[in-house]
Design an enzyme around this catalytic site. Structure first.
Site, PDB file in Angstrom:
ATOM      1  N   GLU A   1      11.408  16.346  14.049  1.00 31.65           N
ATOM      2  CA  GLU A   1      11.814  16.061  12.668  1.00 31.65           C
ATOM      3  C   GLU A   1      11.125  17.068  11.743  1.00 31.65           C
ATOM      4  OE1 GLU A   1      10.219  12.527  10.745  1.00 31.65           O
ATOM      5  OE2 GLU A   1      12.256  12.043  10.109  1.00 31.65           O
TER       6      GLU A   1
ATOM      7  N   GLU B   1       9.939   1.286  10.613  1.00 30.47           N
ATOM      8  CA  GLU B   1      11.049   2.188  10.277  1.00 30.47           C
ATOM      9  C   GLU B   1      10.478   3.600  10.312  1.00 30.47           C
ATOM     10  OE1 GLU B   1      13.995   1.120   9.916  1.00 30.47           O
ATOM     11  OE2 GLU B   1      13.932  -0.892   9.065  1.00 30.47           O
TER      12      GLU B   1
ATOM     13  N   LYS C   1       0.850  -1.203   0.000  1.00 25.93           N
ATOM     14  CA  LYS C   1       0.000   0.000   0.000  1.00 25.93           C
ATOM     15  C   LYS C   1       0.877   1.241   0.000  1.00 25.93           C
ATOM     16  CE  LYS C   1      -1.460   2.812   2.737  1.00 25.93           C
ATOM     17  NZ  LYS C   1      -1.155   4.040   1.965  1.00 25.93           N
TER      18      LYS C   1
ATOM     19  N   CYS D   1      14.649  10.328   6.345  1.00 22.48           N
ATOM     20  CA  CYS D   1      14.530   9.971   7.762  1.00 22.48           C
ATOM     21  C   CYS D   1      15.862   9.988   8.503  1.00 22.48           C
ATOM     22  CB  CYS D   1      13.887   8.595   7.878  1.00 22.48           C
ATOM     23  SG  CYS D   1      14.698   7.377   6.838  1.00 22.48           S
TER      24      CYS D   1
ATOM     25  N   GLY E   1       7.380   5.030   7.819  1.00 21.67           N
ATOM     26  CA  GLY E   1       6.626   6.281   7.820  1.00 21.67           C
ATOM     27  C   GLY E   1       6.889   7.048   9.095  1.00 21.67           C
ATOM     28  N   SER E   2       5.927   7.880   9.460  1.00 29.85           N
ATOM     29  CA  SER E   2       6.127   8.766  10.607  1.00 29.85           C
ATOM     30  C   SER E   2       6.045   7.994  11.930  1.00 29.85           C
ATOM     31  CB  SER E   2       5.057   9.855  10.591  1.00 29.85           C
ATOM     32  OG  SER E   2       3.786   9.253  10.703  1.00 29.85           O
ATOM     33  N   THR E   3       6.631   8.572  12.949  1.00 31.72           N
ATOM     34  CA  THR E   3       6.598   7.949  14.271  1.00 31.72           C
ATOM     35  C   THR E   3       5.160   7.894  14.794  1.00 31.72           C
ATOM     36  OG1 THR E   3       8.863   8.606  14.698  1.00 31.72           O
ATOM     37  CG2 THR E   3       7.514   8.141  16.635  1.00 31.72           C
TER      38      THR E   3
ATOM     39  N   ALA F   1       2.297   7.562  13.074  1.00 31.29           N
ATOM     40  CA  ALA F   1       1.581   6.444  12.445  1.00 31.29           C
ATOM     41  C   ALA F   1       2.162   5.117  12.916  1.00 31.29           C
ATOM     42  CB  ALA F   1       1.665   6.556  10.928  1.00 31.29           C
ATOM     43  N   GLY F   2       3.486   5.078  13.097  1.00 27.79           N
ATOM     44  CA  GLY F   2       4.141   3.852  13.572  1.00 27.79           C
ATOM     45  C   GLY F   2       3.632   3.424  14.939  1.00 27.79           C
TER      46      GLY F   2
HETATM   47  P1  NAD Z   1       2.988   8.798   7.263  1.00 26.47           P
HETATM   48  O1  NAD Z   1       3.281   8.020   8.486  1.00 26.47           O
HETATM   49  O2  NAD Z   1       1.964   9.838   7.326  1.00 26.47           O
HETATM   50  O3  NAD Z   1       2.542   7.813   6.084  1.00 26.47           O
HETATM   51  C1  NAD Z   1       3.314   6.704   5.704  1.00 26.47           C
HETATM   52  C2  NAD Z   1       2.404   5.655   5.109  1.00 26.47           C
HETATM   53  O4  NAD Z   1       1.565   5.131   6.114  1.00 26.47           O
HETATM   54  C3  NAD Z   1       1.477   6.150   4.018  1.00 26.47           C
HETATM   55  O5  NAD Z   1       1.314   5.109   3.073  1.00 26.47           O
HETATM   56  C4  NAD Z   1       0.175   6.424   4.774  1.00 26.47           C
HETATM   57  O6  NAD Z   1      -0.955   6.348   3.928  1.00 26.47           O
HETATM   58  C5  NAD Z   1       0.191   5.298   5.779  1.00 26.47           C
HETATM   59  N1  NAD Z   1      -0.475   5.555   7.054  1.00 26.47           N
HETATM   60  C6  NAD Z   1      -0.554   6.729   7.734  1.00 26.47           C
HETATM   61  N2  NAD Z   1      -1.179   6.528   8.908  1.00 26.47           N
HETATM   62  C7  NAD Z   1      -1.483   5.215   8.981  1.00 26.47           C
HETATM   63  C8  NAD Z   1      -2.128   4.395   9.956  1.00 26.47           C
HETATM   64  N3  NAD Z   1      -2.591   4.895  11.111  1.00 26.47           N
HETATM   65  N4  NAD Z   1      -2.266   3.081   9.704  1.00 26.47           N
HETATM   66  C9  NAD Z   1      -1.787   2.543   8.561  1.00 26.47           C
HETATM   67  N5  NAD Z   1      -1.199   3.260   7.584  1.00 26.47           N
HETATM   68  C10 NAD Z   1      -1.040   4.589   7.799  1.00 26.47           C
HETATM   69  O7  NAD Z   1       4.410   9.334   6.798  1.00 26.47           O
HETATM   70  P2  NAD Z   1       4.776  10.225   5.535  1.00 26.47           P
HETATM   71  O8  NAD Z   1       4.441  11.631   5.862  1.00 26.47           O
HETATM   72  O9  NAD Z   1       4.225   9.634   4.308  1.00 26.47           O
HETATM   73  O10 NAD Z   1       6.370   9.994   5.502  1.00 26.47           O
HETATM   74  C11 NAD Z   1       7.258  10.754   6.217  1.00 26.47           C
HETATM   75  C12 NAD Z   1       7.717  10.045   7.473  1.00 26.47           C
HETATM   76  O11 NAD Z   1       8.306   8.783   7.174  1.00 26.47           O
HETATM   77  C13 NAD Z   1       8.796  10.818   8.189  1.00 26.47           C
HETATM   78  O12 NAD Z   1       8.525  10.874   9.559  1.00 26.47           O
HETATM   79  C14 NAD Z   1      10.055   9.999   7.940  1.00 26.47           C
HETATM   80  O13 NAD Z   1      11.055  10.148   8.886  1.00 26.47           O
HETATM   81  C15 NAD Z   1       9.527   8.627   7.893  1.00 26.47           C
HETATM   82  N6  NAD Z   1      10.453   7.762   7.163  1.00 26.47           N
HETATM   83  C16 NAD Z   1      11.170   6.812   7.856  1.00 26.47           C
HETATM   84  C17 NAD Z   1      12.082   6.009   7.204  1.00 26.47           C
HETATM   85  C18 NAD Z   1      12.876   4.965   7.937  1.00 26.47           C
HETATM   86  O14 NAD Z   1      13.349   4.045   7.304  1.00 26.47           O
HETATM   87  N7  NAD Z   1      13.029   5.057   9.219  1.00 26.47           N
HETATM   88  C19 NAD Z   1      12.262   6.132   5.845  1.00 26.47           C
HETATM   89  C20 NAD Z   1      11.526   7.108   5.161  1.00 26.47           C
HETATM   90  C21 NAD Z   1      10.606   7.895   5.850  1.00 26.47           C
END
Ligand code: NAD
Length: 481
Positions: free
Chosen positions: A382, A249, A175, A283, A227-229, A231-232
């Site tokens: 961040e 991650e 996704k 990130c 993704g973001s902390t 959402a993680g």
């Molecule tokens: P985001 O967390 O908003 O979204 C990431 C993905 O998760 C998207 O596909 C989004 O649709 C999905 N998503 C969002 N909330 C969700 C939920 N509650 N349940 C399931 N899926 C959900 O992040 P973003 O704004 O797209 O990306 C930027 C972030 O990603 C930054 O914080 C960056 O540091 C982090 N990032 C981390 C790494 C790493 O390897 N550590 C690499 C790249 C980016």
């Protein structure tokens, strides 16, 4: 360029309850193409297909046959590499030079790496047991994998999940984020062209709700998220409740520690790669720069002059070093952080706004704040844009204390003429990865974070572990003759 269908069960599928989303070109702010966004029924269809494929022809293949298909998958991805790199650059503003290597070639390299790795792994080991009994210890695919990825490095971050998962014998529902829905179809087209059985790779771009539905789906066995902390944490809670294995991650706020004996020419030459890659939307970017008081003015001047000299503009131009932010919302967020920096006691040395000659698209000037306190918002959160915070320190012990005083722990670097000292500093910093006089992810070494930067590792031989589960078969002792 429109993508109005999903890739489910090896074919193109119109949305059942999904809708459409306009992907916008980051450098112009104009519509680029329309992409289908999955609803819950679309996600259900993709998970069902992935479950069926697990026990279908894919499940019957041995590891060498899977590796052969992965090699073909790699060939097909590579053949699409140039086009994929350009699509990502249009979607998220990544400078094309970087996009060509990470989006254009990265996924194929990862497929080949894990194809070779799985061939060398012993997945069934016969071990002696107690009292003459015997054991067979197997490593089996964990099952259906939900891979949820962000927009900043969409291709390698998807491949970091797909490659080990497929090598292990899993099936995947990918996704991608709405902002980068278009490039994700390279995986669909390549999977079809390579002859991967239907349902092994499914591509269903969608928003947050689709992601949340996918990670909680009863048909999913493992979640791999980048993704973001914030959402993680939400995904980790869901997986905790379901007792579902999860790799997270997440974000970062890494340091670039300039030691007193640093070669400032080397440091300045590497600043773009290490601290501002992908316009700062990275990130592991080393955006907190720790500068020794003994050389403070010199370090601030070197950073300021280097950053002031960056070529900002069209990300499709090979000479561009800093492109736009992915979206208007991201541009706003970065400008708000710059305002927070101005409101603090920090000193703006260059940048600080939108470049005057780039009114279209979502550009932000590369910006440096000196005299930052590690407690300031711009040192703690961040920003995910081209904004650097220079923090002074006295002794090396103090620098290490500042480095570790962070909610995150993903990357980091030290700049020193003494590599041994650099390694020793790396040992003392709480982080998942660390570079001495350079920083670059390596296929052969695990990548991931500690603290707010996440759980688990991707890449390296370790990167396949989350996709394999151990099973022990206990055999009775042979009957006495
Ligand atoms: P985001 O967390 O908003 O979204 C990431 C993905 O998760 C998207 O596909 C989004 O649709 C999905 N998503 C969002 N909330 C969700 C939920 N509650 N349940 C399931 N899926 C959900 O992040 P973003 O704004 O797209 O990306 C930027 C972030 O990603 C930054 O914080 C960056 O540091 C982090 N990032 C981390 C790494 C790493 O390897 N550590 C690499 C790249 C980016």
């Amino acid at each position: 360029m429109d993508r109005k269908e999903f890739f489910i069960d090896g074919s193109w599928a119109a949305p059942i309850d999904g809708d459409a989303h306009q992907v916008v070109e980051a450098a112009t702010g104009r519509p680029l193409a329309e992409a289908a966004m999955a609803g819950t029924a679309d996600i259900d269809a993709a998970v069902d297909a992935a479950r069926r494929a697990l026990t279908g022809p894919w499940g019957a293949l041995g590891k060498a046959e899977r590796a052969g298909l992965l090699e073909k998958f790699a060939d097909e991805l590579q053949a699409r590499g140039r086009e994929t790199a350009e699509t990502v650059t249009r979607e998220n503003g990544m400078p094309i030079r970087l996009s060509k290597s990470v989006n254009g070639f990265g996924p194929a390299f990862m497929m080949r790496y894990y194809a070779e790795l799985i061939c060398g792994l012993d997945l069934e080991e016969h071990r002696p047991g107690a009292a003459g009994r015997r054991n067979v210890v197997r490593r089996e695919p964990v099952g259906v994998v939900a891979a949820v990825t962000p927009w900043n490095y969409p291709q390698p971050l998807a491949a970091m999940k797909l490659a080990p998962a497929l090598a292990a014998g899993c099936t995947v529902v990918l996704k991608p984020a709405p902002e980068t829905a278009l490039d994700a179809y390279a995986f669909a087209e390549a999977a079809a062209a390579a002859g991967l059985p239907g349902g092994v790779v499914n591509v269903v771009p969608g928003g947050r709700e689709a992601g949340a539905h996918l990670v909680a789906h009863p048909g999913v066995d493992k979640v791999a998220f980048t993704g973001s902390t914030a959402a993680g944490r939400a995904i980790g809670e869901t997986c905790g409740r379901l007792l579902r294995p999860v790799t997270l991650e997440l974000g970062g706020k890494s340091v670039s520690l300039v030691a007193e004996d640093a070669d400032l020419d080397l440091f300045s030459a590497q600043l773009l790669n290490v601290s501002l890659p992908n316009n700062g939307q990275t990130c592991h970017a080393g955006t907190r720069i720790l500068a020794p008081r003994a050389r403070y003015d010199e370090v601030v001047e070197a950073i300021t002059e280097t950053v002031r000299g960056y070529r900002v503009g069209d990300p499709l131009d090979r000479d561009t070093q800093i492109g736009p932010m992915v979206s208007r919302a991201q541009q706003r967020r970065v400008l708000d952080y710059i305002e927070a920096g101005r409101a603090s006691d920090a000193r703006l040395t260059t940048g600080g706004g939108v470049p005057g000659d780039l009114a279209e698209g979502w550009f932000v000037e590369p910006t440096v704040f000196a005299d930052v306190d590690n407690k300031d918002v711009i040192a703690r959160e961040e920003i995910f844009g081209p904004v650097l915070a220079v923090i002074p320190y006295g002794t090396l012990d103090e620098a290490i204390e500042i480095a570790n005083d962070s909610d995150y722990g993903l990357g980091g670097t030290v700049w020193t003429a003494d590599e041994e000292k650099g390694i020793e500093i790396g040992r003392r910093i709480r982080t998942g990865t660390f570079g001495v006089n350079h920083y670059e992810l390596d296929l052969n070494a695990p990548f991931g974070g500690v603290k707010g930067s996440g759980l688990g590792r991707e890449l390296g031989p370790e990167g396949i572990d989350p996709y394999l589960v151990h099973k022990s078969l206990y055999l009775a002792a042979p009957a006495a003759p």
